[in-house]
Design an enzyme around this catalytic site. Structure first.
Site, mmCIF file in Angstrom:
data_model
loop_
_atom_site.group_PDB
_atom_site.id
_atom_site.type_symbol
_atom_site.label_atom_id
_atom_site.label_comp_id
_atom_site.label_asym_id
_atom_site.label_seq_id
_atom_site.Cartn_x
_atom_site.Cartn_y
_atom_site.Cartn_z
ATOM 1 N N GLU A 1 -38.753 13.122 -65.360
ATOM 2 C CA GLU A 1 -37.954 12.585 -66.456
ATOM 3 C C GLU A 1 -38.366 11.149 -66.745
ATOM 4 O O GLU A 1 -38.924 10.457 -65.887
ATOM 5 C CB GLU A 1 -36.460 12.605 -66.101
ATOM 6 C CG GLU A 1 -35.903 13.984 -65.790
ATOM 7 C CD GLU A 1 -34.447 13.906 -65.338
ATOM 8 O OE1 GLU A 1 -33.942 12.778 -65.215
ATOM 9 O OE2 GLU A 1 -33.849 14.965 -65.099
ATOM 10 N N HIS B 1 -31.456 6.056 -54.736
ATOM 11 C CA HIS B 1 -30.825 7.013 -55.640
ATOM 12 C C HIS B 1 -29.660 7.751 -54.991
ATOM 13 O O HIS B 1 -29.226 8.781 -55.493
ATOM 14 C CB HIS B 1 -31.845 8.026 -56.186
ATOM 15 C CG HIS B 1 -33.063 7.382 -56.747
ATOM 16 N ND1 HIS B 1 -33.038 6.606 -57.887
ATOM 17 C CD2 HIS B 1 -34.354 7.375 -56.303
ATOM 18 C CE1 HIS B 1 -34.248 6.151 -58.130
ATOM 19 N NE2 HIS B 1 -35.058 6.596 -57.187
ATOM 20 N N ARG C 1 -19.840 21.582 -58.578
ATOM 21 C CA ARG C 1 -19.181 21.585 -57.274
ATOM 22 C C ARG C 1 -18.304 20.347 -57.185
ATOM 23 O O ARG C 1 -18.293 19.484 -58.074
ATOM 24 C CB ARG C 1 -20.217 21.559 -56.156
ATOM 25 C CG ARG C 1 -21.187 20.376 -56.264
ATOM 26 C CD ARG C 1 -22.214 20.374 -55.146
ATOM 27 N NE ARG C 1 -23.262 19.382 -55.367
ATOM 28 C CZ ARG C 1 -23.148 18.089 -55.109
ATOM 29 N NH1 ARG C 1 -22.000 17.610 -54.634
ATOM 30 N NH2 ARG C 1 -24.156 17.261 -55.348
ATOM 31 N N ARG D 1 -25.817 -27.818 -7.513
ATOM 32 C CA ARG D 1 -26.955 -27.009 -7.116
ATOM 33 C C ARG D 1 -27.449 -26.160 -8.286
ATOM 34 O O ARG D 1 -26.672 -25.644 -9.069
ATOM 35 C CB ARG D 1 -26.590 -26.112 -5.940
ATOM 36 C CG ARG D 1 -26.344 -26.892 -4.671
ATOM 37 C CD ARG D 1 -26.414 -26.007 -3.461
ATOM 38 N NE ARG D 1 -27.749 -25.457 -3.305
ATOM 39 C CZ ARG D 1 -28.364 -25.372 -2.126
ATOM 40 N NH1 ARG D 1 -27.785 -25.818 -1.051
ATOM 41 N NH2 ARG D 1 -29.549 -24.825 -2.042
ATOM 42 N N ALA E 1 -28.676 -23.233 -8.194
ATOM 43 C CA ALA E 1 -28.403 -21.810 -8.091
ATOM 44 C C ALA E 1 -26.978 -21.455 -8.469
ATOM 45 O O ALA E 1 -26.634 -20.282 -8.542
ATOM 46 C CB ALA E 1 -28.693 -21.324 -6.664
ATOM 47 N N LYS F 1 -35.941 -46.396 -3.173
ATOM 48 C CA LYS F 1 -35.270 -46.644 -1.905
ATOM 49 C C LYS F 1 -34.674 -48.053 -1.826
ATOM 50 O O LYS F 1 -33.590 -48.234 -1.283
ATOM 51 C CB LYS F 1 -36.252 -46.462 -0.746
ATOM 52 C CG LYS F 1 -36.740 -45.033 -0.578
ATOM 53 C CD LYS F 1 -35.702 -44.200 0.090
ATOM 54 C CE LYS F 1 -36.231 -42.811 0.395
ATOM 55 N NZ LYS F 1 -35.228 -41.956 0.994
ATOM 56 N N HIS G 1 -31.831 -41.758 -4.083
ATOM 57 C CA HIS G 1 -31.738 -40.288 -4.048
ATOM 58 C C HIS G 1 -32.531 -39.791 -2.856
ATOM 59 O O HIS G 1 -33.705 -40.113 -2.702
ATOM 60 C CB HIS G 1 -32.303 -39.692 -5.342
ATOM 61 C CG HIS G 1 -32.339 -38.193 -5.329
ATOM 62 N ND1 HIS G 1 -31.264 -37.425 -5.680
ATOM 63 C CD2 HIS G 1 -33.337 -37.327 -5.013
ATOM 64 C CE1 HIS G 1 -31.587 -36.143 -5.587
ATOM 65 N NE2 HIS G 1 -32.841 -36.057 -5.183
ATOM 66 N N HIS H 1 -32.847 -36.370 0.245
ATOM 67 C CA HIS H 1 -32.371 -35.134 0.859
ATOM 68 C C HIS H 1 -31.991 -35.430 2.311
ATOM 69 O O HIS H 1 -32.279 -36.503 2.828
ATOM 70 C CB HIS H 1 -33.441 -34.043 0.776
ATOM 71 C CG HIS H 1 -33.659 -33.564 -0.615
ATOM 72 N ND1 HIS H 1 -33.052 -32.452 -1.133
ATOM 73 C CD2 HIS H 1 -34.412 -34.076 -1.631
ATOM 74 C CE1 HIS H 1 -33.422 -32.273 -2.389
ATOM 75 N NE2 HIS H 1 -34.250 -33.245 -2.706
ATOM 76 N N THR I 1 -42.362 -31.798 -6.709
ATOM 77 C CA THR I 1 -42.754 -30.734 -7.634
ATOM 78 C C THR I 1 -43.534 -31.322 -8.811
ATOM 79 O O THR I 1 -43.071 -32.278 -9.430
ATOM 80 C CB THR I 1 -41.507 -30.009 -8.181
ATOM 81 O OG1 THR I 1 -40.747 -29.530 -7.088
ATOM 82 C CG2 THR I 1 -41.891 -28.841 -9.059
#
Length: 1015
Positions: free
Chosen positions: A56, A91, A148, A382, A384, A544, A558, A560, A714
């Site tokens: 169409e 559509h 329908r 900490r 963790a 220190k 600081h 440990h 580290t």
């Protein structure tokens, strides 16, 4: 082709034996006519059993208006007014309105008149619909008659009050329309009704049908809302072989805007989990001003791309259930370091008195807005610890410990552990803590120019990191370099200062300045380094001593406490400095900082010997004024420590005392940093060297000397540790390593250190060891990464957003620092949601069957969860069902049993981070495969054709390459993301290539970069 050539384009192909948008294609180019016809016909053949097509003329920008009719056997026909069905995609109607808004009454009358005339002419009986297209000029064109009852009949029922389904039955029984009281003069239209089709389609993926199990279904109801549903319930299986319609929602009110408001409210109350729906898209349609004004046509969706911009549902509750179920079925997602289990305890939070008196308001302050020149204790949480446990006690900290110096809340390990093991965002942690601790300064440890990562980054990454950190709540940056390399330190200091942070330059210490035999790092070295840092503009020194050298610069101590003597230096010579300490319950010295309670307890007696030096803030404790050189009350520290002592039992699987039972003075010999000691011990156990850890410690000292006696922080400490374990594992002495250096395969970290990738150590690299290890390997001169080009953060964000839509600039920065770790975290977060809101025991090992617990996902939203059962039987695909009760409602999740699935064949999934893997974009059936293994494909080429529900889809090649494997077969029914095909890069072997170059530079260098384009 002849029709197109005669009548011109555009045209539309439409299935002759069905509708609903299936078997329809619009053609705008002549070269697409044949392909579109074949696609539409194939789709129609599968949907209706016949591939016959209509062609169409395609009308641009029309409104789709249809007229509802009823006819009887006596020849009577009436109309029930019209519906506007212009809001369509592919559509297929999405939203329908009755009556059609803003339709010219004259046009309406002519359309209804023509529809009734047509039905009478053919003697039409029962319900039917005549459909028209109306162009912008008001001309209307007949499309078809649907003999329908249509899906959208509901809106007509709402505005006319006529039950069309019942009317159909009565008319079939032989009654006439007049006998049913349905004459045209009695049928009136009142109000406005809207129908929204809620489908299991994903509007973010071009409405691809979604399939699977509905895990949660809750509808929105109320006055003016009607629901016409089918199999929409929790547990229902949505198949790719049926229509995607889930439920029809119909609203009715006196006008269009009011009906839209009712519909919007109802859709927002829907909760559908397990499958994607188009609800977010429908909500955008209902809020669009053109739709609210009733001025839409069939191009409405295509011309309004903002309809596809919607906030993704968080689905946090269901994601958390999936996580808990995964832990129950497959075990912890975070690897547990020991066999110990978290305690079944909820740590008691100390009470905070609600005292608003003037006396209470000054607690934690000396009254003058700055720290006095006495001893101050800085705190360190900490890495963790989970955010959940930190936030629970934060209000107590804010109330009692605001007099402390900065609290360390971030660093490289903090970021890494949070993303990798705790599955939570470190940026969010910082932001949440800042909200609860507005009166406590925060400190983080960015490593020189590495920010908080473990490698070198372009300067723009370091600067951007510091900027985001300040925006998230960070105050002080303790900038350090593992080798005390000044060029690296200066970059970090400049980045922190430019971001608006306080710069605290840290001097990393090693050796023993009191030992006359240790001459490399003597007191003069540290004094000179401090001078350089002060000249560079540091605000604070972390060192220190050196109080007399720079009296105007605050010092931060600081240390440990590995040897158990950490409190002593904290109580040494007084002056204007801070001491680093940790709470007594979770942090009990050893490889952590000295206990804060011990510092406070000993400080009182120590201060008595220096009354003329210390300045004491006055603290209130009941009616008794207590002077303390630290500004902290021991009862408050005790209560705080009691919380962490209980909380520590939740982290039993990571208990450092499992391997380290007490302080260890041999740290004075091996110089292992406290932050590395227990990590090194766990690594030794994992490598099978647990029984030889004493040998590892001795080798650590030897490895340090081999590397030139370097500063050990580290990541330089890791270099020494890796070499030490390498030596023990291979039973090598330092003499063996030196002698065999040219033949040994050293750890990567050792090689990169010797290349200069982390900077230049004081005194230079160790020779001839360096030359023997590197041989002809390249070396870095000067500051590592100084010539690195800026990282394109915008491109990185775009790449991340392609896989994780809800990406922030902070996520991008995390990815810049930790690419693989961040990718894994984002994938985990997308799948399992905010697991940081779970109690620690639940997070680590899951709840017991029958256990009830609560999860607060945000303020005012608390989930009540009860674990009910876990199925013993497996599904064919290896899933195991886990049952919960969520806020009183039964829910279940299916979790793949990773152990059981090893014995079951499951089709592989395409991995989004694996280049070249092509996955199914939706659950569908394979109807065509167009390439074989070994064939070359171009980017965009059609690889396979899939069919599902009402559409066929062509899967295109993401890149040019060669087909490595085809994992799908014709007729195979695929699930979403199932692997279809793998394409590898095109590699061409070029032989006998000769190049002539007259450049003296290239002749001298004897190398050239070739960019070869191969056809």
């Amino acid at each position: 082709m002849a029709f197109c050539q005669k009548h011109g384009l555009p045209v539309i192909f439409k299935a002759a034996f069905g509708g609903g948008g299936r078997g329809m294609r619009v053609v705008r180019k002549m070269q697409e006519v044949e392909e579109m016809f074949n696609l539409a016909s194939s789709e129609a053949q599968k949907a209706f059993g016949d591939g016959a097509m209509f062609i169409e003329k395609f009308i641009e920008r029309p409104r789709h208006i249809e007229v509802q009719l009823l006819g009887d056997h006596a020849g009577n026909v009436v109309h029930l007014y019209e519906r506007d069905c212009s809001v369509q995609r592919r559509h297929q109607k999405v939203v329908e309105i009755a009556p059609a808004p803003n339709l010219d009454p004259k046009v309406r009358d002519r359309m209804t008149e023509q529809a009734v005339k047509l039905a009478r002419h053919v003697g039409y009986e029962n319900a039917g619909t005549v459909e028209f297209l109306v162009d912008p000029q008001g001309n209307f064109y007949f499309i078809e008659v649907n003999a329908r009852l249509q899906v959208e009949h509901t809106v007509t029922e709402e505005i006319t009050g006529i039950d069309l389904v019942q009317s159909q039955i009565r008319l079939s029984e032989g009654l006439t329309l007049p006998e049913l009281g349905m004459t045209q003069d009695k049928i009136v239209s009142q109000g406005c009704a809207i129908q929204c089709r809620v489908t299991t389609e994903d509007p973010a993926k071009n409405f691809q049908p979604d399939t699977g199990r509905i895990e949660v279904f809750r509808s929105g109801e109320g006055m003016g809302i009607r629901l016409d549903g089918a199999s929409a319930f929790a547990g229902a299986q949505i198949s790719p072989y049926y229509d995607s319609l889930l439920v029809k929602v119909i609203s009715r009110a006196h006008d269009l805007q009011s009906s839209c408001a009712k519909m919007s409210r109802a859709l927002r109350e829907f909760r559908v989990r397990g499958v994607k729906t188009n609800i977010p898209f429908l909500l955008n349609v209902l809020e669009n001003q053109k739709f609210l004004n009733g001025t839409v046509d069939t191009d409405f969706i295509d011309e309004n791309p903002q309809l596809f911009q919607f906030k993704k549902s968080q689905n946090r509750a269901q994601k958390l259930l999936n996580y808990i179920g995964s832990v129950l079925v497959n075990g912890p997602s975070t690897p547990l370091a020991t066999g110990l289990k978290p305690a079944e305890i909820i740590p008691h939070i100390p009470d905070i008195p609600l005292d608003f008196s003037a006396q209470a308001s000054v607690e934690g302050s000396d009254g003058e807005g700055e720290y006095p020149p006495g001893t101050r204790t800085s705190r360190c949480w900490r890495r963790a610890c989970r955010t959940h446990d930190l936030l629970r006690v934060s209000p107590y900290v804010a109330h009692h410990f605001s007099g402390c110096s900065p609290w360390r809340t971030g660093g490289g390990a903090t970021f890494d552990v949070a993303l990798r093991f705790l599955h939570e965002c470190p940026w969010e942690r910082l932001e949440f803590m800042r909200r609860l601790l507005p009166n406590v300064p925060f400190q983080m440890l960015p490593a020189r120019r590495q920010a908080v990562g473990y490698t070198n980054y372009p300067d723009n990454v370091v600067y951007k990191f510091c900027e985001l950190a300040v925006e998230s709540g960070m105050d002080i940056f303790r900038v350090f370099d593992s080798l005390n390399y000044m060029p690296n330190l200066i970059v970090g200091m400049e980045a922190a200062g430019k971001a608006g942070g306080v710069v605290e330059a840290a001097i990393s210490y090693t050796g023993d300045v009191a030992d006359p035999a240790r001459t490399k790092y003597d007191l003069k070295y540290y004094v000179n380094l401090a001078d350089e840092l002060v000249k560079a503009g540091t605000h604070v020194l972390a060192i220190k001593a050196l109080r007399d050298r720079h009296p105007h610069v605050p010092l931060h101590v600081h240390t440990h406490d590995t040897a158990g003597a950490g409190v002593a230096p904290m109580l040494g010579r007084p002056g204007r400095r801070r001491r680093g300490g940790r709470g007594g319950g979770l942090h009990v010295g050893m490889t952590s900082q000295p206990s804060m309670g011990a510092i406070r307890g000993r400080a009182a007696g120590h201060a008595a010997r220096h009354r003329s030096v210390f300045s004491f803030p006055l603290w209130a404790s009941g009616n008794t004024a207590v002077k303390s050189p630290t500004g902290l009350q021991l009862p408050h520290i005790s209560e705080y420590s009691a919380y962490w002592e209980q909380a520590r039992t939740l982290y039993a699987p990571f208990e450092c005392a499992t391997t380290m039972k007490s302080g260890n003075a041999d740290v004075y010999l091996n110089e292992i940093p406290g932050g590395q000691y227990t990590n090194l011990q766990f690594q030794a156990y994992s490598l099978g060297l647990g029984d030889f850890f004493e040998d590892v410690k001795k080798a650590y000292r030897e490895a340090n000397l081999l590397l030139g006696d370097i500063i050990k922080v580290t990541p330089s400490s890791k270099v020494v540790g890796d070499l030490a374990q390498f030596m023990v594992q291979n039973k090598l002495t330092s003499a063996d390593v030196m002698e065999q250096a040219e033949e040994l395969s050293f750890p990567r970290s050792v090689v990169e250190f010797l290349q200069g990738n982390i900077g230049e150590p004081y005194g230079g690299f160790p020779e001839p060891f360096r030359s023997r290890v590197l041989k002809a390997m390249p070396r870095v001169q000067g500051r590592p990464g100084a010539s690195m080009p800026p990282l394109d953060l915008g491109a990185l964000k775009t790449d991340l957003a392609s896989r994780h839509p809800d990406i922030s600039d902070r996520d991008v920065m995390s990815a810049a620092l930790y690419p693989k770790v961040t990718e894994d975290f984002l994938t985990f977060r997308d799948k399992y949601g905010p697991v940081d809101k779970l109690d620690t025991r639940i997070f680590l090992t899951g709840p017991k069957v029958g256990e009830e617990f609560e999860v607060t996902i945000e303020r005012g939203k608390t989930l009540g969860i009860k674990t009910l059962a876990m199925a013993e039987d497996l599904r064919p695909n290896g899933d195991r069902e886990v049952f919960f009760e969520l806020n009183g409602q039964l829910r279940s999740v299916f979790i793949q049993d990773k152990n059981a699935v090893k014995e079951i064949h499951v089709h592989p999934k395409a991995q989004p981070n694996v280049k070249g893997q092509v996955g199914a974009p939706m659950p569908a059936e394979v109807v065509d495969i167009r390439f074989k293994v070994g064939e070359r494909v171009e980017k965009g080429a059609a690889l396979v054709v899939l069919s599902a529900m009402k559409m066929e889809m062509v899967v295109q090649a993401p890149a040019t390459g060669v087909v490595k494997s085809v994992d799908a077969q014709l007729g195979m029914k695929l699930e979403g993301e199932d692997l279809i095909m793998t394409i590898e890069d095109l590699v061409v072997e070029i032989k006998n290539l000769k190049c002539v170059c007259s450049s003296t530079y290239f002749k001298r260098k004897k190398k050239m970069l070739f960019n070869i384009v191969v056809d």
